[in-house]
Motif scaffolding. Structure first.
Motif, PDB file in Angstrom:
ATOM      1  N   LYS A  51       0.850  -1.639  -0.543  1.00 44.04           N
ATOM      2  CA  LYS A  51       0.179   0.165   0.077  1.00 44.04           C
ATOM      3  C   LYS A  51       1.029   1.176   0.180  1.00 44.04           C
ATOM      4  N   TYR A  52       0.460   2.062  -0.637  1.00 36.56           N
ATOM      5  CA  TYR A  52       1.089   3.397  -0.673  1.00 36.56           C
ATOM      6  C   TYR A  52       2.541   3.280  -1.609  1.00 36.56           C
ATOM      7  N   VAL A  53       3.017   2.819  -1.916  1.00 42.21           N
ATOM      8  CA  VAL A  53       4.177   2.389  -2.617  1.00 42.21           C
ATOM      9  C   VAL A  53       4.586   4.220  -3.365  1.00 42.21           C
ATOM     10  N   GLN A  54       5.795   4.408  -2.443  1.00 43.47           N
ATOM     11  CA  GLN A  54       6.400   6.205  -3.016  1.00 43.47           C
ATOM     12  C   GLN A  54       8.136   5.309  -3.788  1.00 43.47           C
ATOM     13  N   TYR A  55       8.140   6.373  -4.246  1.00 47.02           N
ATOM     14  CA  TYR A  55       9.299   6.158  -5.352  1.00 47.02           C
ATOM     15  C   TYR A  55      10.246   7.362  -5.044  1.00 47.02           C
ATOM     16  N   THR A  56      11.946   7.932  -4.455  1.00 45.30           N
ATOM     17  CA  THR A  56      12.292   8.517  -4.963  1.00 45.30           C
ATOM     18  C   THR A  56      13.491   8.129  -5.563  1.00 45.30           C
ATOM     19  N   ALA A  57      13.596   9.600  -6.835  1.00 53.66           N
ATOM     20  CA  ALA A  57      14.367   9.151  -7.994  1.00 53.66           C
ATOM     21  C   ALA A  57      15.354   9.924  -7.468  1.00 53.66           C
ATOM     22  N   LEU A  58      16.213   9.483  -7.501  1.00 56.14           N
ATOM     23  CA  LEU A  58      17.739  10.206  -7.488  1.00 56.14           C
ATOM     24  C   LEU A  58      18.316  10.446  -8.586  1.00 56.14           C
ATOM     25  N   PHE A  59      18.751  12.075  -9.206  1.00 56.52           N
ATOM     26  CA  PHE A  59      19.023  11.922 -10.934  1.00 56.52           C
ATOM     27  C   PHE A  59      20.339  12.439 -10.046  1.00 56.52           C
ATOM     28  N   PHE A  60      21.262  11.659 -10.259  1.00 56.61           N
ATOM     29  CA  PHE A  60      23.077  12.088 -10.650  1.00 56.61           C
ATOM     30  C   PHE A  60      23.836  12.425 -12.236  1.00 56.61           C
ATOM     31  N   GLN A  61      24.468  13.409 -11.878  1.00 58.37           N
ATOM     32  CA  GLN A  61      25.326  14.017 -12.936  1.00 58.37           C
ATOM     33  C   GLN A  61      27.589  13.520 -12.348  1.00 58.37           C
ATOM     34  N   GLY A  62      27.121  12.185 -12.557  1.00 61.65           N
ATOM     35  CA  GLY A  62      28.491  11.988 -12.243  1.00 61.65           C
ATOM     36  C   GLY A  62      28.014  11.949 -10.692  1.00 61.65           C
ATOM     37  N   ASP A  63      28.692  12.095  -9.470  1.00 61.05           N
ATOM     38  CA  ASP A  63      28.965  12.028  -8.987  1.00 61.05           C
ATOM     39  C   ASP A  63      27.851  12.793  -8.011  1.00 61.05           C
ATOM     40  N   GLU A  64      27.313  13.461  -8.700  1.00 64.84           N
ATOM     41  CA  GLU A  64      26.912  14.529  -8.138  1.00 64.84           C
ATOM     42  C   GLU A  64      24.952  14.772  -7.986  1.00 64.84           C
ATOM     43  N   LEU A  65      24.524  15.040  -7.193  1.00 64.79           N
ATOM     44  CA  LEU A  65      23.236  15.163  -7.095  1.00 64.79           C
ATOM     45  C   LEU A  65      22.700  16.070  -7.427  1.00 64.79           C
TER      46      LEU A  65
ATOM     47  N   TYR B 240      18.698  16.336  -8.630  1.00 66.75           N
ATOM     48  CA  TYR B 240      17.513  16.714  -8.380  1.00 66.75           C
ATOM     49  C   TYR B 240      16.941  15.586  -7.594  1.00 66.75           C
ATOM     50  N   ALA B 241      16.189  15.323  -7.414  1.00 69.43           N
ATOM     51  CA  ALA B 241      15.529  14.097  -6.540  1.00 69.43           C
ATOM     52  C   ALA B 241      13.773  14.535  -6.644  1.00 69.43           C
ATOM     53  N   ASP B 242      13.037  13.701  -6.842  1.00 66.32           N
ATOM     54  CA  ASP B 242      11.599  13.390  -6.919  1.00 66.32           C
ATOM     55  C   ASP B 242      11.589  12.456  -6.230  1.00 66.32           C
ATOM     56  N   ASN B 243       9.295  12.653  -5.629  1.00 68.65           N
ATOM     57  CA  ASN B 243       9.391  11.712  -5.109  1.00 68.65           C
ATOM     58  C   ASN B 243       7.925  11.661  -5.098  1.00 68.65           C
ATOM     59  N   ASP B 244       7.375  10.766  -5.890  1.00 69.93           N
ATOM     60  CA  ASP B 244       5.706  10.250  -5.959  1.00 69.93           C
ATOM     61  C   ASP B 244       5.259   8.841  -5.868  1.00 69.93           C
ATOM     62  N   TYR B 245       4.082   8.348  -6.252  1.00 70.50           N
ATOM     63  CA  TYR B 245       3.706   7.538  -5.587  1.00 70.50           C
ATOM     64  C   TYR B 245       3.886   6.578  -7.372  1.00 70.50           C
ATOM     65  N   VAL B 246       3.941   5.790  -6.965  1.00 73.87           N
ATOM     66  CA  VAL B 246       3.619   4.531  -7.999  1.00 73.87           C
ATOM     67  C   VAL B 246       2.635   3.041  -7.796  1.00 73.87           C
ATOM     68  N   VAL B 247       1.229   3.166  -7.705  1.00 75.24           N
ATOM     69  CA  VAL B 247       0.414   2.517  -6.834  1.00 75.24           C
ATOM     70  C   VAL B 247      -1.156   2.148  -8.443  1.00 75.24           C
ATOM     71  N   ASP B 248      -2.016   1.610  -8.407  1.00 76.19           N
ATOM     72  CA  ASP B 248      -3.167   1.333  -9.480  1.00 76.19           C
ATOM     73  C   ASP B 248      -4.024   2.428  -8.266  1.00 76.19           C
ATOM     74  N   SER B 249      -5.173   1.999  -8.380  1.00 75.31           N
ATOM     75  CA  SER B 249      -6.799   3.484  -8.590  1.00 75.31           C
ATOM     76  C   SER B 249      -6.937   3.407  -6.823  1.00 75.31           C
ATOM     77  N   ASP B 250      -6.353   1.949  -6.331  1.00 72.66           N
ATOM     78  CA  ASP B 250      -6.642   1.674  -5.280  1.00 72.66           C
ATOM     79  C   ASP B 250      -5.645   2.267  -4.079  1.00 72.66           C
ATOM     80  N   ASN B 251      -4.138   2.599  -4.801  1.00 76.88           N
ATOM     81  CA  ASN B 251      -3.058   3.507  -4.302  1.00 76.88           C
ATOM     82  C   ASN B 251      -2.577   2.247  -3.450  1.00 76.88           C
TER      83      ASN B 251
END
Length: 236
Positions: A179-193, A195-206
């Motif tokens: 339930k309520y599975v959330q992702y956090t995506a970390l974008f790197f250029q080389g070793d430097e972070l 950008y970071a983005d987070n949101d849910y990856v779920v169906d219509s029932d969460n």
């Protein structure tokens, strides 16, 4: 236990350490490559609760902190790995401290079900228009798992990328409904972070039901060459 760091505010400060996760590498040519999540999760995600030792669990949680900026905001990302043999509910408390050692801001996040051997990422932010800070401290507060069950050890994650986004595909290989599975995506250029983005990856029932696969897209308007994705969810 409270831990602290001094911070120099540049476009990004990175504390480097080796970590694993759901990742995609080498996007310099805009091509898409997919890598499955590899995990060294212990055989029992919910260990015997009879001997739960919060101090021992806390000592065995590895944290990798990152800081990066955009035009108006300072961002803090903590990647945590549970190296103990105990599942727990984990609260992370962050304090921002000015040059006079006064606390000027606090943030708190809770991971409901943190399985042994798994990793999770949490993201905090601080408005640049607010009072300037000189350093930050964090406290990890693990508690015995009571109201939730662990599922992240059973979530298989694959990531593919384009020049401006990552596509995240998560399959529930376990028997519990995640339930309520959330992702956090970390974008790197080389070793430097960058950008970071987070949101849910779920169906219509969460949810991500047993055997089900759900997808999400995470956009990034900065140049990046690799992505790491961390998942957080639970069952109850």
């Amino acid at each position: 236990m409270k831990k602290f760091f001094s911070v120099v505010l540049v476009s990004a400060m990175v504390v480097l350490t080796a970590f694993t996760g759901c990742s995609e590498n080498d996007t310099s040519n805009g091509s898409s490559q997919t890598t499955s999540k590899s995990s060294d999760v212990q055989s029992s995600a919910v260990a015997d609760k009879a001997d739960f030792d919060s101090e021992e669990v806390e000592k065995n949680i590895k944290i990798t902190p990152y800081v990066y900026d955009d035009v108006s905001t300072h961002y803090f990302v903590a990647v945590l790995k549970n190296n103990s043999n105990q599942a727990c509910t984990l609260t992370i408390h962050l304090e921002l401290i000015d040059k006079d050692d006064d606390v000027i801001d606090t943030e708190t996040e809770t991971i409901n079900a943190f399985a042994p051997g798994t990793e999770v990422a949490v993201k905090f932010n601080h408005d640049k228009d607010d009072e300037e800070f000189a350093r930050y401290e964090y406290t990890l507060l693990p508690k015995e798992l009571t109201d939730y069950q662990c599922v992240t050890q059973d979530l298989d994650c694959k990531v593919s990328t384009d020049t401006d986004k990552a596509t995240i595909s998560v399959t529930n290989t376990g028997n519990l409904v995640a339930k309520y599975v959330q992702y956090t995506a970390l974008f790197f250029q080389g070793d430097e972070l960058v950008y970071a983005d987070n949101d849910y990856v779920v169906d219509s029932d969460n949810e991500i039901k047993a055997g089900q696969t759900e997808k999400a897209e995470s956009s990034c308007n900065k140049k990046f060459d690799s992505v790491k994705v961390y998942l957080n969810g639970s069952a109850y």
